[in-house]
Design a protein around this motif. Sequence first.
Motif, mmCIF file in Angstrom:
data_model
loop_
_atom_site.group_PDB
_atom_site.id
_atom_site.type_symbol
_atom_site.label_atom_id
_atom_site.label_comp_id
_atom_site.label_asym_id
_atom_site.label_seq_id
_atom_site.Cartn_x
_atom_site.Cartn_y
_atom_site.Cartn_z
ATOM 1 N N ARG A 296 -3.324 -1.082 6.421
ATOM 2 C CA ARG A 296 -3.460 -1.889 5.508
ATOM 3 C C ARG A 296 -2.567 -1.720 4.410
ATOM 4 O O ARG A 296 -2.630 -1.106 3.304
ATOM 5 C CB ARG A 296 -5.044 -1.502 4.930
ATOM 6 C CG ARG A 296 -6.170 -1.510 5.789
ATOM 7 C CD ARG A 296 -7.404 -1.428 5.253
ATOM 8 N NE ARG A 296 -8.655 -0.937 6.053
ATOM 9 C CZ ARG A 296 -9.756 -1.183 5.634
ATOM 10 N NH1 ARG A 296 -10.042 -1.791 4.499
ATOM 11 N NH2 ARG A 296 -10.800 -0.564 6.582
ATOM 12 N N LEU A 297 -1.318 -2.370 4.463
ATOM 13 C CA LEU A 297 -0.135 -2.298 3.914
ATOM 14 C C LEU A 297 0.037 -3.276 2.866
ATOM 15 O O LEU A 297 0.900 -3.166 2.044
ATOM 16 C CB LEU A 297 0.932 -2.082 4.785
ATOM 17 C CG LEU A 297 1.238 -1.117 5.816
ATOM 18 C CD1 LEU A 297 2.353 -1.076 6.617
ATOM 19 C CD2 LEU A 297 0.970 0.315 5.516
ATOM 20 N N GLY A 298 -0.939 -4.090 2.706
ATOM 21 C CA GLY A 298 -0.915 -5.240 1.597
ATOM 22 C C GLY A 298 -0.384 -6.473 2.513
ATOM 23 O O GLY A 298 -0.730 -6.739 3.379
ATOM 24 N N GLU A 299 0.136 -7.216 1.579
ATOM 25 C CA GLU A 299 0.306 -8.710 2.167
ATOM 26 C C GLU A 299 1.067 -8.861 3.386
ATOM 27 O O GLU A 299 0.797 -9.756 4.182
ATOM 28 C CB GLU A 299 1.104 -9.579 1.037
ATOM 29 C CG GLU A 299 1.114 -11.098 1.008
ATOM 30 C CD GLU A 299 1.438 -11.917 -0.033
ATOM 31 O OE1 GLU A 299 2.949 -12.087 -0.360
ATOM 32 O OE2 GLU A 299 0.838 -12.049 -0.925
ATOM 33 N N LYS A 300 2.031 -7.933 3.667
ATOM 34 C CA LYS A 300 2.932 -8.053 4.699
ATOM 35 C C LYS A 300 2.360 -7.722 6.094
ATOM 36 O O LYS A 300 2.477 -8.183 7.090
ATOM 37 C CB LYS A 300 4.264 -7.049 4.750
ATOM 38 C CG LYS A 300 3.867 -5.754 4.482
ATOM 39 C CD LYS A 300 4.980 -5.116 4.299
ATOM 40 C CE LYS A 300 4.760 -3.472 3.780
ATOM 41 N NZ LYS A 300 6.051 -3.027 3.504
ATOM 42 N N ALA A 301 0.889 -7.067 5.853
ATOM 43 C CA ALA A 301 0.121 -6.778 7.085
ATOM 44 C C ALA A 301 -1.261 -7.594 7.076
ATOM 45 O O ALA A 301 -1.978 -7.515 7.891
ATOM 46 C CB ALA A 301 -0.214 -5.182 6.698
ATOM 47 N N GLY A 302 -1.273 -8.615 6.122
ATOM 48 C CA GLY A 302 -2.324 -9.510 6.182
ATOM 49 C C GLY A 302 -3.465 -8.881 5.263
ATOM 50 O O GLY A 302 -4.590 -9.409 5.288
ATOM 51 N N GLN A 303 -3.440 -7.610 4.975
ATOM 52 C CA GLN A 303 -4.940 -7.054 4.024
ATOM 53 C C GLN A 303 -4.429 -5.435 3.591
ATOM 54 O O GLN A 303 -3.326 -4.989 3.896
ATOM 55 C CB GLN A 303 -5.850 -6.517 5.283
ATOM 56 C CG GLN A 303 -5.392 -5.659 6.247
ATOM 57 C CD GLN A 303 -6.470 -5.290 7.497
ATOM 58 O OE1 GLN A 303 -7.751 -5.874 7.254
ATOM 59 N NE2 GLN A 303 -6.072 -4.363 8.349
#
Length: 798
Positions: A296-303
């Motif tokens: 769950r890495l943020g925007e680059k992972a979609g969540q």
Amino acid sequence: MMRTIRQAAVIGSGIMGSGIAAQLANAGIPCLLVDLAPTGLTPEGEARGCTLQQPAVRNRLAISAIERLTKASPAPLYDRDFAGRITPGNLEDDLARIGEADWVIEAVIENLSVKKELFSKLEPHLRPGTIISTNTSGISVNAMAEGRSPEFRKHFLGTHFFNPPRYMQLLEIIPGESTDPGLVKELSAFCESRLGKTVVRAKDTPNFIANRIGTYGLLMTLKIMLEKGYTVEEVDAVTGPALGRPKSATFRTLDLVGLDTFLHVVNNVHANTADPDEKAAFAVPELIKSMVAQGRLGEKAGQGFYRKEKGPGGSRILALDLNSLDYRPQSRPASGSLKAAKLAKGAAAKTAALLAGKDRYSELAWEVLKPVLIYAAGKLGEIADSVRDIDEAMKWGFNWEMGPFELWDAIGLERSASRMEAEGAVLPAWVKEWIAAGNRSFYKREDGKLFHVSEGRYKSVEFPPEVISLRELRERNKVVKSNSGASLIDLGDGVACLEFHSPNNAIGADILTMITQSVEEVRRNFTGLVIANQGKNFCVGANLMLLLMEAQDEEWDEVDEIIRLFQNTMYRLKRFEKPVVAAPHRMTLGGGVEACMPADQVIAAAETYYGLVEVGVGLIPAGGGCKEMALRASERVGLPEADLQPYLSRIFETIGTAKVSTSGHDAIKLGYLRETDRVVMHPDHRIYEAKRAVLRMAAAGYEPIPEKKIRVIGSEGKAVLRLGALGMRESGFISDHDLLIAGKLAHVLSGGDVPAGSLVTEQYLLDLEREAFLSLCGEPKTRERMQHMLAKGKPLRN
């Protein structure tokens, strides 16, 4: 003094390296971009029969990076054609070419041993005096220089660009122990002027200034949230605009940065600080470790802390539930303190209103703010010598409206420090001594000069001559005339500046009145006029609310009078017998563009988003915008036998689709700006350059622009324009009302029902503009569009 840099080289073609190369290209500096030579072929390369010896293969990484620059959004380049200023290469074949550069920037992986090995390989190829810098975000500059020659170390320093390099104005310059102080000054001046950066001097400490304080603040916010049971949305509601910070607040910012990147930055301080309290503060929360482990890495992972979810009714943003670690619909926090902060104007007033509340959100704001202020003060002297360097780093690196010391002054230094101590906080010794000595702030203004704390005492802030502050001129009583919408300010040397300061700098009767009065004042007492301001945006257009109210009441004579006043004022400005230079920046829309068009020259900031956007609210430009664009087409074509239609068709499409330039350079390409207009990289240099332009014109014996007849395409050309619009309607790209607006626009741009090639006056086209505008104001669908724009801030397609 500013060093001359004619060519540069960037080593590393990743996101940062290619972005830095793009900004150098934006500044007109040819750049060599190099990366590793591939050790194998791609499947596509094998299929084409390529070999590893071919330049296109050996330079593949850099070539791909340059191609991405032309397609990326937001665009790293001001103009896609600027990609031609970047030459691809590789580290095996092009070491000698790297050595030809005046400035070599390393932007490879954040690994000390890799960087040191690269510098060892590179040094034999460098010419004496070549600047070599590292774009590290936190590795020690001095550690990188170990083992290098005295000549290398003298010209080696850190240049930490923030991502994306085009849009983030901050540049931290970090001298090493052996760096030539003169080089630091010269490169700082170059980066300010040519690259448009705000440069701060940082010391060689972990993560330097902005990331050091910014990550500490994020960690403290996480800690308080988890201890006190706040939700993700509650924290973001408090730590965004309510505290003078970006809308992305805390957790949207973390999602944008990437939680893995955040983890790396935090660990860098944790590993390199000797202070046990700081080491504890930079211990990564288990929540972050868990989220990174789960991807769950943020925007680059979609969540990340938020997740975007598509559904039958469209997409929606879900928030992380900290108890279940599942995603759920967002809540909308509300309270008296949040409402008070929203209604207040400016970061200082918003923060004061938020802190004055007596609810859980005002408590959260104080608990978030307190440790950051104390930490920033505790790091003065360690990470930077002046409070202003720290404040500027946070404003330009994290987009805070006020830096920590400015904010501490705003909430009351003495009062807030007393509260902190009463709550058991330990203030840095120098802050207590500063207050005990009778000082009530970290900044002060005296005799129109700004002073700040540096090395334990007040020092004046020395602005370069290229930076003209309208605020300081106002404080020095240089205002010549003023009303609610605009002021005329004496810039010195016989040049005056017309400054807009209405809400959103929207043009209404007050600004038009001040333009008229300014023309008379400049005629009597000045050499020329600059039109500029230092607001968030130059001008968002005319006062739409006023127009809508008059249209709803069907006060057509009033609407006609408003448009006549606008047209006549702009016409008077254009025919003024003294030079006029406009200096727009950022959003310059509709009437804002029309206020610049009468100027003899426009000097725009590189980040200027310029466009005639009236069709978005169901209207057409009627303050001279259509007339000026038609005039420019007529002048550009020149010869009577030349075909005017292609130029008018492009203008028709540009205005009809409400195109806004993506940069000052793009505004030239779209035809909104002329080839004789200029673009400056640093937004704070616009007024200085505009003033210089006025003085040059005056010294050359300025002659006012004579009125010229405009050759038009007439009824035949109008039919061609309308046919194109009809095709778009039949293809479903535009609505019936869009088609109606397009017909009115075509009528004005073509010159109406006259034969092709007819010569018409400027007043004739102005009359056509006004008639079309009035008729569209009478359309219910146009009024719906105007109302929607005022309520929602975006266009309505009806």
